[in-house]
Design a protein around this motif. Structure first.
Motif, PDB file in Angstrom:
ATOM      1  N   MET A   1      69.014 -32.197 -38.814  1.00  0.00           N
ATOM      2  CA  MET A   1      69.919 -31.644 -39.807  1.00  0.00           C
ATOM      3  C   MET A   1      70.926 -32.726 -40.198  1.00  0.00           C
ATOM      4  N   PRO A   2      71.073 -32.974 -41.502  1.00  0.00           N
ATOM      5  CA  PRO A   2      71.994 -34.032 -41.941  1.00  0.00           C
ATOM      6  C   PRO A   2      73.454 -33.639 -41.716  1.00  0.00           C
ATOM      7  N   ASN A   3      74.277 -34.644 -41.532  1.00  0.00           N
ATOM      8  CA  ASN A   3      75.713 -34.422 -41.422  1.00  0.00           C
ATOM      9  C   ASN A   3      76.288 -34.295 -42.827  1.00  0.00           C
ATOM     10  N   ILE A   4      77.182 -33.359 -42.996  1.00  0.00           N
ATOM     11  CA  ILE A   4      77.865 -33.150 -44.267  1.00  0.00           C
ATOM     12  C   ILE A   4      79.357 -33.344 -44.031  1.00  0.00           C
ATOM     13  N   TYR A   5      79.983 -34.082 -44.946  1.00  0.00           N
ATOM     14  CA  TYR A   5      81.394 -34.424 -44.800  1.00  0.00           C
ATOM     15  C   TYR A   5      82.189 -34.017 -46.029  1.00  0.00           C
ATOM     16  N   LEU A   6      83.403 -33.561 -45.796  1.00  0.00           N
ATOM     17  CA  LEU A   6      84.386 -33.432 -46.865  1.00  0.00           C
ATOM     18  C   LEU A   6      85.041 -34.797 -47.045  1.00  0.00           C
ATOM     19  N   LEU A   7      85.774 -34.983 -48.113  1.00  0.00           N
ATOM     20  CA  LEU A   7      86.399 -36.273 -48.385  1.00  0.00           C
ATOM     21  C   LEU A   7      87.275 -36.729 -47.217  1.00  0.00           C
ATOM     22  N   LYS A   8      88.082 -35.832 -46.679  1.00  0.00           N
ATOM     23  CA  LYS A   8      88.966 -36.214 -45.565  1.00  0.00           C
ATOM     24  C   LYS A   8      88.151 -36.566 -44.325  1.00  0.00           C
ATOM     25  N   ASP A   9      87.035 -35.888 -44.115  1.00  0.00           N
ATOM     26  CA  ASP A   9      86.181 -36.210 -42.970  1.00  0.00           C
ATOM     27  C   ASP A   9      85.519 -37.576 -43.174  1.00  0.00           C
ATOM     28  N   LEU A  10      85.098 -37.834 -44.401  1.00  0.00           N
ATOM     29  CA  LEU A  10      84.510 -39.127 -44.726  1.00  0.00           C
ATOM     30  C   LEU A  10      85.531 -40.239 -44.469  1.00  0.00           C
ATOM     31  N   SER A  11      86.770 -39.988 -44.816  1.00  0.00           N
ATOM     32  CA  SER A  11      87.830 -40.948 -44.562  1.00  0.00           C
ATOM     33  C   SER A  11      87.974 -41.197 -43.065  1.00  0.00           C
ATOM     34  N   HIS A  12      87.970 -40.135 -42.292  1.00  0.00           N
ATOM     35  CA  HIS A  12      88.113 -40.253 -40.838  1.00  0.00           C
ATOM     36  C   HIS A  12      86.936 -41.010 -40.224  1.00  0.00           C
ATOM     37  N   VAL A  13      85.729 -40.704 -40.644  1.00  0.00           N
ATOM     38  CA  VAL A  13      84.517 -41.305 -40.060  1.00  0.00           C
ATOM     39  C   VAL A  13      84.400 -42.783 -40.426  1.00  0.00           C
ATOM     40  N   THR A  14      84.767 -43.147 -41.661  1.00  0.00           N
ATOM     41  CA  THR A  14      84.548 -44.516 -42.125  1.00  0.00           C
ATOM     42  C   THR A  14      85.771 -45.419 -41.988  1.00  0.00           C
ATOM     43  N   GLY A  15      86.951 -44.815 -41.855  1.00  0.00           N
ATOM     44  CA  GLY A  15      88.164 -45.616 -41.775  1.00  0.00           C
ATOM     45  C   GLY A  15      88.713 -46.022 -43.129  1.00  0.00           C
ATOM     46  N   SER A  17      90.718 -45.125 -46.553  1.00  0.00           N
ATOM     47  CA  SER A  17      91.720 -44.127 -46.909  1.00  0.00           C
ATOM     48  C   SER A  17      91.153 -43.171 -47.967  1.00  0.00           C
ATOM     49  N   VAL A  18      91.745 -41.993 -48.055  1.00  0.00           N
ATOM     50  CA  VAL A  18      91.319 -41.026 -49.073  1.00  0.00           C
ATOM     51  C   VAL A  18      91.517 -41.621 -50.463  1.00  0.00           C
ATOM     52  N   ASP A  19      92.623 -42.341 -50.653  1.00  0.00           N
ATOM     53  CA  ASP A  19      92.865 -42.975 -51.961  1.00  0.00           C
ATOM     54  C   ASP A  19      91.778 -43.985 -52.300  1.00  0.00           C
ATOM     55  N   THR A  20      91.345 -44.763 -51.312  1.00  0.00           N
ATOM     56  CA  THR A  20      90.273 -45.733 -51.543  1.00  0.00           C
ATOM     57  C   THR A  20      88.980 -45.016 -51.900  1.00  0.00           C
ATOM     58  N   LEU A  21      88.683 -43.942 -51.194  1.00  0.00           N
ATOM     59  CA  LEU A  21      87.459 -43.184 -51.482  1.00  0.00           C
ATOM     60  C   LEU A  21      87.508 -42.591 -52.888  1.00  0.00           C
ATOM     61  N   LYS A  22      88.665 -42.082 -53.280  1.00  0.00           N
ATOM     62  CA  LYS A  22      88.806 -41.542 -54.641  1.00  0.00           C
ATOM     63  C   LYS A  22      88.626 -42.641 -55.680  1.00  0.00           C
ATOM     64  N   PHE A  23      89.139 -43.829 -55.371  1.00  0.00           N
ATOM     65  CA  PHE A  23      88.955 -44.958 -56.287  1.00  0.00           C
ATOM     66  C   PHE A  23      87.481 -45.329 -56.380  1.00  0.00           C
ATOM     67  N   TYR A  24      86.794 -45.387 -55.246  1.00  0.00           N
ATOM     68  CA  TYR A  24      85.363 -45.701 -55.249  1.00  0.00           C
ATOM     69  C   TYR A  24      84.576 -44.644 -56.026  1.00  0.00           C
ATOM     70  N   LEU A  25      84.990 -43.387 -55.918  1.00  0.00           N
ATOM     71  CA  LEU A  25      84.354 -42.326 -56.702  1.00  0.00           C
ATOM     72  C   LEU A  25      84.585 -42.561 -58.192  1.00  0.00           C
ATOM     73  N   LYS A  26      85.815 -42.905 -58.526  1.00  0.00           N
ATOM     74  CA  LYS A  26      86.187 -43.091 -59.930  1.00  0.00           C
ATOM     75  C   LYS A  26      85.394 -44.218 -60.580  1.00  0.00           C
ATOM     76  N   ILE A  27      85.175 -45.312 -59.831  1.00  0.00           N
ATOM     77  CA  ILE A  27      84.458 -46.450 -60.426  1.00  0.00           C
ATOM     78  C   ILE A  27      82.955 -46.369 -60.188  1.00  0.00           C
ATOM     79  N   GLY A  28      82.499 -45.322 -59.492  1.00  0.00           N
ATOM     80  CA  GLY A  28      81.065 -45.102 -59.338  1.00  0.00           C
ATOM     81  C   GLY A  28      80.402 -45.816 -58.178  1.00  0.00           C
TER      82      GLY A  28
END
Length: 80
Positions: A1-15, A17-28
């Protein structure tokens, strides 16, 4: 079964920041796999975790985000 993450969980797992992840989402650089229909929360899987590990490593080696974005299919192919 695959792991599913919310944005905050993704931030915690990868190190990243949420802002960085949002930026990466924004630029694709990364994309959510789904959104919650009622909450509109973004969901991610282990593919995104692996992409973020690659992005971090490439950034440490001085690769600019624009070049990483242009070569995402090639980097993803390495994961496959």
């Amino acid at each position: 079964m695959p792991n599913i993450y919310l944005l905050k969980d993704l931030s915690h797992v990868t190190g990243h920041s949420v802002d960085t992840l949002k930026f990466y989402l924004k630029i694709g650089l990364i994309k959510e796999i789904a959104r919650g229909p009622e909450t509109n929360f973004r969901f991610f899987d282990d593919t995104t975790v692996n992409s973020l590990k690659d992005i971090r490593e490439l950034r440490k080696n001085g690769v600019p985000l624009s070049k990483i974005k242009d070569n995402i299919p090639r980097y993803k192919k390495r994961q496959g």
